[in-house]
Scaffold this active site. Structure first.
Site, PDB file in Angstrom:
ATOM      1  N   SER A   1      23.555  32.175  -9.594  1.00 16.16           N
ATOM      2  CA  SER A   1      23.701  30.823  -9.616  1.00 16.16           C
ATOM      3  C   SER A   1      22.700  30.093  -8.982  1.00 16.16           C
ATOM      4  O   SER A   1      21.864  30.662  -8.178  1.00 16.16           O
ATOM      5  CB  SER A   1      25.110  30.295  -8.840  1.00 16.16           C
ATOM      6  OG  SER A   1      26.284  31.273  -9.235  1.00 16.16           O
TER       7      SER A   1
HETATM    8  N1  SAH Z   1      28.327  35.005  -7.376  1.00  9.97           N
HETATM    9  C1  SAH Z   1      27.351  35.414  -8.135  1.00  9.97           C
HETATM   10  C2  SAH Z   1      27.191  34.839  -9.512  1.00  9.97           C
HETATM   11  C3  SAH Z   1      28.384  35.370 -10.355  1.00  9.97           C
HETATM   12  S1  SAH Z   1      28.006  35.257 -12.005  1.00  9.97           S
HETATM   13  C4  SAH Z   1      26.034  35.627  -7.483  1.00  9.97           C
HETATM   14  O1  SAH Z   1      25.837  35.158  -6.163  1.00  9.97           O
HETATM   15  O2  SAH Z   1      24.941  36.244  -7.739  1.00  9.97           O
HETATM   16  C5  SAH Z   1      29.654  35.376 -12.262  1.00  9.97           C
HETATM   17  C6  SAH Z   1      30.256  36.906 -12.246  1.00  9.97           C
HETATM   18  O3  SAH Z   1      31.729  36.986 -12.267  1.00  9.97           O
HETATM   19  C7  SAH Z   1      29.616  37.980 -13.111  1.00  9.97           C
HETATM   20  O4  SAH Z   1      28.960  38.991 -12.189  1.00  9.97           O
HETATM   21  C8  SAH Z   1      30.917  38.498 -13.714  1.00  9.97           C
HETATM   22  O5  SAH Z   1      30.957  39.843 -14.081  1.00  9.97           O
HETATM   23  C9  SAH Z   1      32.246  38.181 -12.763  1.00  9.97           C
HETATM   24  N2  SAH Z   1      33.459  38.203 -13.340  1.00  9.97           N
HETATM   25  C10 SAH Z   1      33.802  37.443 -14.559  1.00  9.97           C
HETATM   26  N3  SAH Z   1      35.123  37.653 -14.543  1.00  9.97           N
HETATM   27  C11 SAH Z   1      35.509  38.506 -13.562  1.00  9.97           C
HETATM   28  C12 SAH Z   1      36.816  39.002 -13.068  1.00  9.97           C
HETATM   29  N4  SAH Z   1      38.051  38.863 -13.936  1.00  9.97           N
HETATM   30  N5  SAH Z   1      37.000  39.649 -11.893  1.00  9.97           N
HETATM   31  C13 SAH Z   1      35.639  39.753 -11.332  1.00  9.97           C
HETATM   32  N6  SAH Z   1      34.327  39.318 -11.611  1.00  9.97           N
HETATM   33  C14 SAH Z   1      34.412  38.850 -12.789  1.00  9.97           C
END
Ligand code: SAH
Length: 213
Positions: free
Chosen positions: A61
């Protein structure tokens, strides 16, 4: 001033100008270098206020959004926090500066493995990362004082609401993917859940099940 000091000053200035004013959050973001969380060709853009691609088709993000979400979560030093969506691990690293204990989960094994390597290298020993479908939360570690979801669901997942302590706060983007979503804050009291809409955001979707990586 050295290039690094100047880069850091600009990074913090961008955060403040976008509304990140909480001094504890700014101190945490000053302390945790975003550089190690970005690999490959985008590494030199780590200090710009932009979301960037990471492995498994996901994104780290934008720093100002990380700051605003962290600020909205009102984390205190005794809190146990759950983050859903480890991604690069950057948001969890920021939370680790503010909370007692951070659990973070991602559906992609590779992202969890790489994030753990960075947590170890930076000696962020109060973070535990798991590969799991975070829409079910972490029943064994629940309940949580704070929950931060960094992928968008259509509605707040029931298990996450159930794993929030009374007095707890959850911040999450809700809405259809590919459209503008809303960042909302859910506060749990004795009498139920209160919802505040904070701002429009855009996140990758919360997807069911584990990734095939
Ligand atoms: N917080 C992160 C950015 C997240 S992007 C950072 O600081 O870099 C969103 C993330 O959510 C992705 O890596 C994706 O794989 C994860 N995601 C999506 N659906 C999910 C689920 N059901 N359970 C766990 N992770 C999930």
């Amino acid at each position: 001033m050295s290039d690094e000091a100047e880069r850091k000053m600009q990074f913090l200035y961008a955060l403040r100008s976008k509304g990140v004013t909480d001094s504890r959050v700014l101190t945490a973001m000053e302390k945790v270098d975003r550089g190690p969380f970005i690999r490959g060709i985008f590494a030199d853009r780590a200090y710009e206020d932009m979301p960037l691609p990471i492995a498994c088709g996901q994104t780290i993000s934008q720093p100002s959004i990380v700051g605003l979400m962290t600020q909205a979560l009102q984390v205190s030093a005794r809190d146990t926090v759950l983050e859903v969506g480890t991604g690069s691990g950057y948001q969890a690293a920021i939370l680790s500066q503010l909370a007692r204990r951070v659990y973070t989960v991602d559906r992609h094994r590779r992202l969890v493995r790489e994030a753990r390597e960075i947590f170890d290298a930076l000696k962020l020993s109060n973070i535990t990362a798991f590969t799991a479908d975070g829409s079910f939360g972490l029943p064994d570690q629940a309940p949580f004082d704070r929950i931060l979801v960094t992928a968008a669901a259509e509605d707040p997942p029931g298990p996450l609401l159930a794993q929030l302590k009374i007095g707890g706060i959850m911040v999450l983007p809700v809405g259809q993917s590919d459209t503008v979503q809303s960042l909302i804050r859910v506060t749990r009291s004795e009498s139920g859940f209160e919802y505040d809409e904070l701002r429009p955001v855009r996140f990758v979707p919360l997807v069911e099940g584990l990734g095939r990586d």
